[in-house]
Design a protein around this motif. Sequence first.
Motif, PDB file in Angstrom:
ATOM      1  N   ASP A 217       0.854  -1.180   0.000  1.00  0.00           N
ATOM      2  CA  ASP A 217       0.000   0.000   0.000  1.00  0.00           C
ATOM      3  C   ASP A 217       0.894   1.236   0.000  1.00  0.00           C
ATOM      4  O   ASP A 217       2.113   1.130   0.189  1.00  0.00           O
ATOM      5  CB  ASP A 217      -0.924   0.011   1.217  1.00  0.00           C
ATOM      6  CG  ASP A 217      -2.266   0.677   0.920  1.00  0.00           C
ATOM      7  OD1 ASP A 217      -2.250   1.777   0.343  1.00  0.00           O
ATOM      8  OD2 ASP A 217      -3.308   0.097   1.275  1.00  0.00           O
ATOM      9  N   VAL A 218       0.277   2.389  -0.206  1.00  0.00           N
ATOM     10  CA  VAL A 218       1.030   3.644  -0.245  1.00  0.00           C
ATOM     11  C   VAL A 218       0.313   4.687   0.597  1.00  0.00           C
ATOM     12  O   VAL A 218      -0.912   4.816   0.543  1.00  0.00           O
ATOM     13  CB  VAL A 218       1.181   4.169  -1.690  1.00  0.00           C
ATOM     14  CG1 VAL A 218       1.884   5.519  -1.690  1.00  0.00           C
ATOM     15  CG2 VAL A 218       1.945   3.171  -2.546  1.00  0.00           C
ATOM     16  N   CYS A 219       1.092   5.411   1.379  1.00  0.00           N
ATOM     17  CA  CYS A 219       0.573   6.534   2.162  1.00  0.00           C
ATOM     18  C   CYS A 219       1.242   7.809   1.656  1.00  0.00           C
ATOM     19  O   CYS A 219       2.469   7.915   1.690  1.00  0.00           O
ATOM     20  CB  CYS A 219       0.873   6.331   3.649  1.00  0.00           C
ATOM     21  SG  CYS A 219       0.473   7.769   4.678  1.00  0.00           S
ATOM     22  N   PRO A 220       0.473   8.774   1.167  1.00  0.00           N
ATOM     23  CA  PRO A 220       1.084  10.032   0.717  1.00  0.00           C
ATOM     24  C   PRO A 220       1.636  10.811   1.904  1.00  0.00           C
ATOM     25  O   PRO A 220       1.125  10.709   3.023  1.00  0.00           O
ATOM     26  CB  PRO A 220      -0.080  10.766   0.057  1.00  0.00           C
ATOM     27  CG  PRO A 220      -1.304  10.197   0.672  1.00  0.00           C
ATOM     28  CD  PRO A 220      -0.995   8.766   0.990  1.00  0.00           C
ATOM     29  N   CYS A 221       2.672  11.583   1.676  1.00  0.00           N
ATOM     30  CA  CYS A 221       3.263  12.392   2.735  1.00  0.00           C
ATOM     31  C   CYS A 221       3.873  13.657   2.150  1.00  0.00           C
ATOM     32  O   CYS A 221       4.107  13.743   0.940  1.00  0.00           O
ATOM     33  CB  CYS A 221       4.317  11.599   3.511  1.00  0.00           C
ATOM     34  SG  CYS A 221       5.816  11.224   2.572  1.00  0.00           S
ATOM     35  N   ASP A 222       4.122  14.613   2.989  1.00  0.00           N
ATOM     36  CA  ASP A 222       4.858  15.815   2.603  1.00  0.00           C
ATOM     37  C   ASP A 222       6.284  15.674   3.110  1.00  0.00           C
ATOM     38  O   ASP A 222       6.499  15.419   4.299  1.00  0.00           O
ATOM     39  CB  ASP A 222       4.222  17.071   3.212  1.00  0.00           C
ATOM     40  CG  ASP A 222       2.882  17.407   2.577  1.00  0.00           C
ATOM     41  OD1 ASP A 222       2.700  17.072   1.388  1.00  0.00           O
ATOM     42  OD2 ASP A 222       2.031  17.999   3.266  1.00  0.00           O
ATOM     43  N   GLY A 223       7.250  15.839   2.207  1.00  0.00           N
ATOM     44  CA  GLY A 223       8.644  15.674   2.575  1.00  0.00           C
ATOM     45  C   GLY A 223       9.217  14.419   1.966  1.00  0.00           C
ATOM     46  O   GLY A 223       8.522  13.652   1.283  1.00  0.00           O
ATOM     47  N   GLN A 224      10.481  14.195   2.215  1.00  0.00           N
ATOM     48  CA  GLN A 224      11.129  13.004   1.663  1.00  0.00           C
ATOM     49  C   GLN A 224      11.972  12.326   2.725  1.00  0.00           C
ATOM     50  O   GLN A 224      12.500  12.971   3.632  1.00  0.00           O
ATOM     51  CB  GLN A 224      11.970  13.371   0.439  1.00  0.00           C
ATOM     52  CG  GLN A 224      13.152  14.282   0.700  1.00  0.00           C
ATOM     53  CD  GLN A 224      14.431  13.528   0.973  1.00  0.00           C
ATOM     54  OE1 GLN A 224      14.551  12.357   0.591  1.00  0.00           O
ATOM     55  NE2 GLN A 224      15.372  14.181   1.648  1.00  0.00           N
ATOM     56  N   GLY A 225      12.040  10.997   2.635  1.00  0.00           N
ATOM     57  CA  GLY A 225      12.700  10.207   3.671  1.00  0.00           C
ATOM     58  C   GLY A 225      13.969   9.530   3.241  1.00  0.00           C
ATOM     59  O   GLY A 225      14.440   8.600   3.924  1.00  0.00           O
TER      60      GLY A 225
END
Length: 370
Positions: A303-311
């Motif tokens: 699955d995928v969860c959208p986020c702000d930023g990068q890891g």
Amino acid sequence: MKFSCEKHLLQSAVLAASRAASAKSPISALEGLLIQAGAGVRVTGYDLKKGIYMNIEADVAQSGSAVLMTAKLFSEMMRLLPDGIVTVEVSDDSRATVRCGQSEYSFMALPAADYPELPDVDISEAIMIPQKTLRSMIDESIFAVSTNESRPVYMGSLFELEGGRLTMVSVDGYRMAIRREEVKGGTEGMRFIIPGSALLDVERLCGDSDEEVLLNVGTKHTSFTIGSTVVVSRKLEGDFLNYKKSLPENFRYIVTVLREDMLGATDRVSLVVDEKMKSPVRLMFGDGRIDFFCTTPLGKAGDVCPCDGQGGDTEIGFNDRYLRDALRSAPAKELCVCINTGSSPCVIKAADGNDSFVYMILPVRLKAGE
């Protein structure tokens, strides 16, 4: 002893006190409830570690006291009786009679002298906190209390007062939950540990109101006064984790997510988790997205969860239950997920900078092919 009162009042008192009664004890009286009739009626349950009593209004025809056996039976009796006025009478030969409408029960009681006395809380400190605030603090941190009896100090939550704020800390060796709220009273720097079992009872008794709970802190015991109900608990002794030093101060990557999005992805991927194999949920923190994977003997899920930023494409494995508990408990719609490496702790906190809660979860070591 003889008194009469509304059934719902006695039922409420019996239900509350029954939470502290022993299911099985070498002291038979502790399996029952102590009933004391005087100006009103007090119903008490006690298991030598914690006690709960509730005062109710009643028409007392004859004062006295007795232990009605067992708490479970008496509680079920109250549930099944019809609504109306309940009359409880204990004769000189210790025979108890409970009547309501056309229903009547008769059984043997034990003398009140057989019932151990609850400890007195030698009040040295007192804290005032609204019921709904205390309830949320417990509800949003109790999941991290340990159930491991080999380290009893972690089977409770640490309470610490600093700058007018009460901090509540729960830790079980794999995760940590911190909740903070403004309170009235107490002394700067006070610290004490309350068993998780007592806190669960306090949470159930607290309502969604601003009515204040009086938390009295003695040398060896604490008491929570919630309306007409009092919960008395011993304090846990021992050295608690230095939680401030355990929390990472700096992070390489911080991404912002909606709590519901991340919880939903975790729930969906966790469907294939094999509890026997303790298969972890694998998270890949990318640019604007967190990819969830899980591979077990039952199958694969992604699955995928959208986020702000990068890891930085950091990959971390988590026990699915630990991650879900934190996400379900977090009292914020938008969260910051803070990471360093795949083997260092992950910290979850509010995205708006509010530090009223902080959760830390230790990662699971990933193996190739998991």
